[in-house]
Design an enzyme around this catalytic site. Sequence first.
Site, PDB file in Angstrom:
ATOM      1  CG  ASP A 115     -60.623  30.846 -51.989  1.00  0.00           C
ATOM      2  OD1 ASP A 115     -61.032  31.618 -51.029  1.00  0.00           O
ATOM      3  OD2 ASP A 115     -59.755  30.682 -52.237  1.00  0.00           O
ATOM      4  CG  ASP A 134     -59.627  32.590 -47.775  1.00  0.00           C
ATOM      5  OD1 ASP A 134     -59.911  32.257 -48.077  1.00  0.00           O
ATOM      6  OD2 ASP A 134     -57.816  32.208 -46.926  1.00  0.00           O
TER       7      ASP A 134
END
Length: 430
Positions: free
Chosen positions: A138, A316
């Site tokens: 992530d 992201d």
Amino acid sequence: MFCKATLITTVALALLSSATPITRDEPSVATGSGIRVPLYKRGSLKNADGIFNYDKAVRELVKLKNKHRQNLINLERNVGRDAFPLGAEIKALASLPAHLLGNGKRGAVPLTDQRDDLEWTGPITIGTPGQNFTIDFDTGSSDLWVPVASCDSCKNHSLFDPTKSSTGQKVNGSFSIQYGDGSSASGDRYNDTVTVGGVAAKGQIFAAVSKESAAFTDDPSDGVLGLGFPALSNLNTSPFFFTALEQGAAPEGSFAFKLDQSGSELFIGGTNPSLYKGDIEYHNLTSTLSGFWQIGGASATVQGKQVASEFDTIIDSGSTIITAPPAAAAAFWGSVEGAKVFDKDEGLWSVPCDSFPEVAFSWGGKTWTISPEDFNAGQTEEGSKDCVGALAGSDLGLGNSTWLLGDTFMKSAYTVFSVDKRAVGFAQLA
Ligand SMILES: *[C@@H]1O[C@H](CO)[C@@H](O)[C@H](O)[C@H]1NC(C)=O
Ligand SMILES: *[C@@H]1O[C@H](CO)[C@@H](O)[C@H](O)[C@H]1NC(C)=O
Ligand SMILES: *[C@@H]1O[C@H](CO)[C@@H](O)[C@H](O)[C@H]1NC(C)=O
Ligand SMILES: *[C@@H]1O[C@H](CO)[C@@H](O)[C@H](O)[C@H]1NC(C)=O
Ligand SMILES: *[C@@H]1O[C@H](CO)[C@@H](O)[C@H](O)[C@H]1NC(C)=O
Ligand SMILES: *[C@@H]1O[C@H](CO)[C@@H](O)[C@H](O)[C@H]1NC(C)=O
């Protein structure tokens, strides 16, 4: 120092096979000497029958709000409010709508498809000997956490057993995160050797979670490895990639993603030249304080016509749906022929399935086009001629000029995250 002999380790997915890592010696080259980590995506917003999975999308939007809320809380504590993206503010914890709380069974969607299994997962090991975990990589957060052996609610996952590692230790402090369904995950901190592919970070501080909410029970990943900057760290520590760099374990201060239906990979310590062609177009981070992979000067086009400009973007990898501030999303969809509101509360729009627009982003260089197929998140319902678009108007608390671009965008370019250059780069996929 990083050993000149290149270590190329191909790690098969922990859950699928147990191939022996391949190592070979060859002269190091400036780029392309890093480590390939194959990634595996298990879910999408579209069900197998082509219908938009509304519940999954709502879960993702709630999770995104709370993740970035937590990032801002961490950032305020670690650096101060001055580091916030323009207009950002810490909002109240977002919660799931009532029908998704508890067991949340609604309609005919099977349970395994209801969970937010929208991550790109890959293998890591923690400890000596290495204990295997399947991890969500992530770029939109900065901590590593996995469940610990004593966790009763984590039994469906690989669990970290500190007593079986000769290199780990419990360290002072605790960890707690909130998912937005009323529960939280919390646990102790440990330090130990963390290895991703062949890159090892020694003494890496991470959280071993001993309480986990029900929402995570059948999540395909055991935990999360954050690839954002230290400023966002809840553990207020050097994240894995930064520790590896300090220790000279990664050949270069950058990592890169190729995300696709198949052959997806995270490349650690450089870029993989076989996956892109031409130059990498780099854009400096808007701020080196904020800790986000955030770049400015973005514009969006629909069918070649500019519909938004001069906004910031956070790249992201832990998100799927593109999110824009609500006013910007309304303006965006207002320019799409045939678009209509699908769900006002969640900021979702639909378009006739047979006339999906070509959406592209640019940061002043090349134009990066999302294929209409990737932008189409599926039919609104069975038999419908309308399909939901993968761009939602959602207030993530990141300010009204910042958009969040996740894998729906990242599939359109080879995406490079350079700590050395403090920049995000894009290149044409090979
Ligand atoms: C961890 O994964 C590797 C590579 O897939 C495999 O060889 C090894 O046996 C696994 N270890 C355990 C304890 O499952
Ligand atoms: C850890 O906490 C204990 C008790 O709170 C304290 O005595 C000890 O000095 C701390 N250790 C470190 C390394 O901070
Ligand atoms: C791990 O934590 C312990 C306890 O705080 C500390 O003594 C040790 O130096 C740390 N190990 C590494 C490799 O950082
Ligand atoms: C464990 O996860 C799998 C999917 O990965 C799911 O099918 C199963 O229901 C889960 N088990 C429990 C007890 O939740
Ligand atoms: C990007 O940052 C570097 C320093 O890291 C600087 O030399 C360069 O001029 C910057 N580029 C732009 C376009 O601002
Ligand atoms: C964004 O927010 C600022 C105040 O924070 C306000 O002045 C501005 O009008 C807003 N812009 C849009 C497009 O909503």
